[in-house]
Structures are given as structure tokens and as C-alpha cells.
Design a protein around this motif. Structure first.
Motif, PDB file in Angstrom:
ATOM      1  N   SER A 109      57.476  39.373  31.321  1.00  0.00           N
ATOM      2  CA  SER A 109      56.367  39.461  32.270  1.00  0.00           C
ATOM      3  C   SER A 109      55.847  40.882  32.370  1.00  0.00           C
ATOM      4  O   SER A 109      54.635  41.107  32.490  1.00  0.00           O
ATOM      5  CB  SER A 109      56.804  38.973  33.658  1.00  0.00           C
ATOM      6  OG  SER A 109      57.184  37.621  33.626  1.00  0.00           O
ATOM      7  N   ILE A 112      53.764  41.576  29.109  1.00  0.00           N
ATOM      8  CA  ILE A 112      52.502  40.834  29.131  1.00  0.00           C
ATOM      9  C   ILE A 112      51.546  41.413  30.166  1.00  0.00           C
ATOM     10  O   ILE A 112      50.347  41.608  29.899  1.00  0.00           O
ATOM     11  CB  ILE A 112      52.768  39.342  29.420  1.00  0.00           C
ATOM     12  CG1 ILE A 112      53.561  38.713  28.260  1.00  0.00           C
ATOM     13  CG2 ILE A 112      51.458  38.591  29.644  1.00  0.00           C
ATOM     14  CD1 ILE A 112      54.084  37.321  28.559  1.00  0.00           C
ATOM     15  N   THR A 113      52.069  41.728  31.349  1.00  0.00           N
ATOM     16  CA  THR A 113      51.227  42.252  32.423  1.00  0.00           C
ATOM     17  C   THR A 113      50.673  43.630  32.076  1.00  0.00           C
ATOM     18  O   THR A 113      49.482  43.913  32.283  1.00  0.00           O
ATOM     19  CB  THR A 113      52.021  42.334  33.732  1.00  0.00           C
ATOM     20  OG1 THR A 113      52.496  41.027  34.082  1.00  0.00           O
ATOM     21  CG2 THR A 113      51.157  42.862  34.865  1.00  0.00           C
ATOM     22  N   VAL A 115      50.297  45.073  29.046  1.00  0.00           N
ATOM     23  CA  VAL A 115      49.338  44.992  27.932  1.00  0.00           C
ATOM     24  C   VAL A 115      48.041  44.358  28.411  1.00  0.00           C
ATOM     25  O   VAL A 115      46.937  44.831  28.085  1.00  0.00           O
ATOM     26  CB  VAL A 115      49.942  44.187  26.760  1.00  0.00           C
ATOM     27  CG1 VAL A 115      48.879  43.943  25.682  1.00  0.00           C
ATOM     28  CG2 VAL A 115      51.132  44.923  26.159  1.00  0.00           C
ATOM     29  N   GLY A 116      48.143  43.282  29.196  1.00  0.00           N
ATOM     30  CA  GLY A 116      46.947  42.627  29.714  1.00  0.00           C
ATOM     31  C   GLY A 116      46.126  43.540  30.607  1.00  0.00           C
ATOM     32  O   GLY A 116      44.884  43.562  30.527  1.00  0.00           O
ATOM     33  N   THR A 117      46.794  44.304  31.457  1.00  0.00           N
ATOM     34  CA  THR A 117      46.091  45.235  32.344  1.00  0.00           C
ATOM     35  C   THR A 117      45.369  46.302  31.534  1.00  0.00           C
ATOM     36  O   THR A 117      44.203  46.636  31.804  1.00  0.00           O
ATOM     37  CB  THR A 117      47.082  45.903  33.318  1.00  0.00           C
ATOM     38  OG1 THR A 117      47.727  44.896  34.097  1.00  0.00           O
ATOM     39  CG2 THR A 117      46.366  46.870  34.243  1.00  0.00           C
ATOM     40  N   LEU A 119      44.327  46.136  28.380  1.00  0.00           N
ATOM     41  CA  LEU A 119      43.195  45.552  27.658  1.00  0.00           C
ATOM     42  C   LEU A 119      42.036  45.266  28.600  1.00  0.00           C
ATOM     43  O   LEU A 119      40.862  45.472  28.246  1.00  0.00           O
ATOM     44  CB  LEU A 119      43.637  44.264  26.952  1.00  0.00           C
ATOM     45  CG  LEU A 119      44.585  44.437  25.763  1.00  0.00           C
ATOM     46  CD1 LEU A 119      45.043  43.085  25.248  1.00  0.00           C
ATOM     47  CD2 LEU A 119      43.917  45.240  24.653  1.00  0.00           C
ATOM     48  N   LEU A 120      42.337  44.791  29.809  1.00  0.00           N
ATOM     49  CA  LEU A 120      41.295  44.520  30.790  1.00  0.00           C
ATOM     50  C   LEU A 120      40.545  45.799  31.162  1.00  0.00           C
ATOM     51  O   LEU A 120      39.309  45.839  31.173  1.00  0.00           O
ATOM     52  CB  LEU A 120      41.897  43.884  32.035  1.00  0.00           C
ATOM     53  CG  LEU A 120      40.932  43.592  33.188  1.00  0.00           C
ATOM     54  CD1 LEU A 120      39.908  42.537  32.772  1.00  0.00           C
ATOM     55  CD2 LEU A 120      41.691  43.134  34.424  1.00  0.00           C
TER      56      LEU A 120
END
Length: 219
Positions: A109, A112-113, A115-117, A119-120
Motif C-alpha cells: 500500500s 502504490i500510494t 507512486v500514485g501520488t 504520478l498524480l
């Protein structure tokens, strides 16, 4: 009471004392581990964000070249992340079954969180986000995500320390964002480490338990 009954009772008492001793030893090890982890992150934030505050064109004082400031910041945060991973592996050594699976999912988690943050935020920056707002949004978003993950971990394992640290991280992120750039780097450099060290002191002094009290854990 027969001799056999007395012997059985004495054996049961010895086993109980041994279990209690092992439990106290485990609690002490977890307490020290959490306290050291908090101190490591406090040092990483204090050094890293202070360096950004002193960076040329980054913070409020132009004393350090920007590439050097960002490098020092990255090394500090990277070292703290590595320490956290190693500490988590050592703490979870010997754990099997459902708890191990939960730990694995929780660890993923974080990846994922984060990397996602990133990229966003990168996408928003490409869409026209100014450098000034990016400097304010990047640390705030990551601190907010970390705080949320700590809250989730504290709820998952019923760990008051982890939950309290999540609250602290979110509060610091909100406060720093309201203060605005470039002073927010100074807020992260001071308020964050101070809050972490306060939690560590409360933990070491036994005022903030690593785990819920036994009667609460049985509910």
C-alpha cells in the motif's frame, strides 16, 4: 492439596511468569524500535527540510545551491525509508499466517500510494501547475498520504503509536500548507520533528502504549 497438585500449580505459575517475562521483553523491544524510528524520521525531516529552507531559490535563505539542497533532502528521506523497511522486516520476523499477509498488503500500500501520488502531482504539474504551488503541494500531499497510511496501519494492528503519528503527520501537513511557501519548509523542519520526538518521549515513558491495553485488546 496433594503433592501432585502443588507441583502442577507451581509449574503453572512458572509458565505464567515466563510468558509475562517474554511479553515484557517483546513490549520493550517494540517500544525501543518505535522510539528509534521516530528519532530517525525526526532527524531526516529536520535536516532535509532545513536544507531546502536554506536552498538557493527554494526556501527563505539562499545559502546552499539548489542541486545540493535537493540532494541532501533526497538522501535524508531515502535513508529514513530504508531504515523503516529494515525495522519493519526485523519487527515482523517470525510472524506467520494472516498477520504476515496483512503486513505484506500494507507494505505494498505504501509503494502504490507513493507512486500514485507522485504520478498524480506530476500530471497536475504538466497541466500547468506553477512552480510555487508545486513546491507547496508536493511535500503537503506526500505528508498527508503518509499520515493516512499511518492511520490505516494503526487501525489495522490497533497500534496507538502508529495512529497518533498519523494524526501528527496530517496536522503538520495542513499547518504547513496554510502557512504557505517558502516558510512551509521551516514548519516541516521544526514542527514535524518536534511532534515526532514528543510522541517518542511519551512512548518511552509508557504514557502512549505500543499496543492497546490487554482488556481493550480482548474486546
Amino acid at each position: 492439596m496433594t503433592t501432585d497438585d502443588a507441583s502442577a500449580r507451581a509449574e503453572a505459575e512458572r509458565m505464567f511468569d515466563l510468558m509475562q517475562s517474554q511479553r515484557r521483553s517483546t513490549q520493550s523491544r517494540l517500544t525501543r524500535g518505535y522510539a528509534v524510528l521516530l528519532a530517525v524520521w525526526a532527524a531526516a525531516w529536520a535536516i532535509g527540510f532545513t536544507t531546502l529552507w536554506l536552498g538557493d531559490g527554494i526556501g527563505g535563505v539562499d545559502l546552499i545551491p539548489a542541486p545540493v539542497a535537493w540532494t541532501v533532502f533526497g538522501v535524508c528521506i531515502g535513508a529514513a525509508i530504508v531504515w523503516s523497511i529494515v525495522a519493519g522486516i526485523r519487527t515482523g520476523a517470525g510472524i506467520r499466517g494472516r498477520s504476515r499477509f496483512q503486513g505484506m498488503l500494507y507494505g505494498w500500500s505504501w509503494t502504490i500510494t507513493m507512486v500514485g501520488t507522485w504520478l498524480l502531482l506530476f500530471g497536475v504539474q504538466r497541466a500547468g501547475l506553477s512552480q510555487e504551488l508545486a513546491a507547496l503541494l508536493y511535500p503537503g500531499a506526500f505528508a498527508l498520504m503518509v499520515g493516512g497510511l499511518y492511520l490505516a496501519g494503526g487501525a489495522l494492528w490497533r497500534a496507538p503509536v502508529q495512529y497518533a503519528l498519523g494524526v501528527v503527520m496530517i496536522a503538520v501537513a495542513v499547518a504547513a500548507t496554510f502557512v504557505g511557501a517558502p516558510v512551509h519548509y521551516l514548519v516541516y523542519a521544526v514542527a514535524g520533528p518536534v511532534a515526532m520526538l514528543v510522541v517518542a518521549v511519551l512512548l518511552v515513558r509508557g504514557l502512549l502504549p505500543v499496543e492497546p491495553r490487554r482488556e481493550q485488546a480482548d474486546d
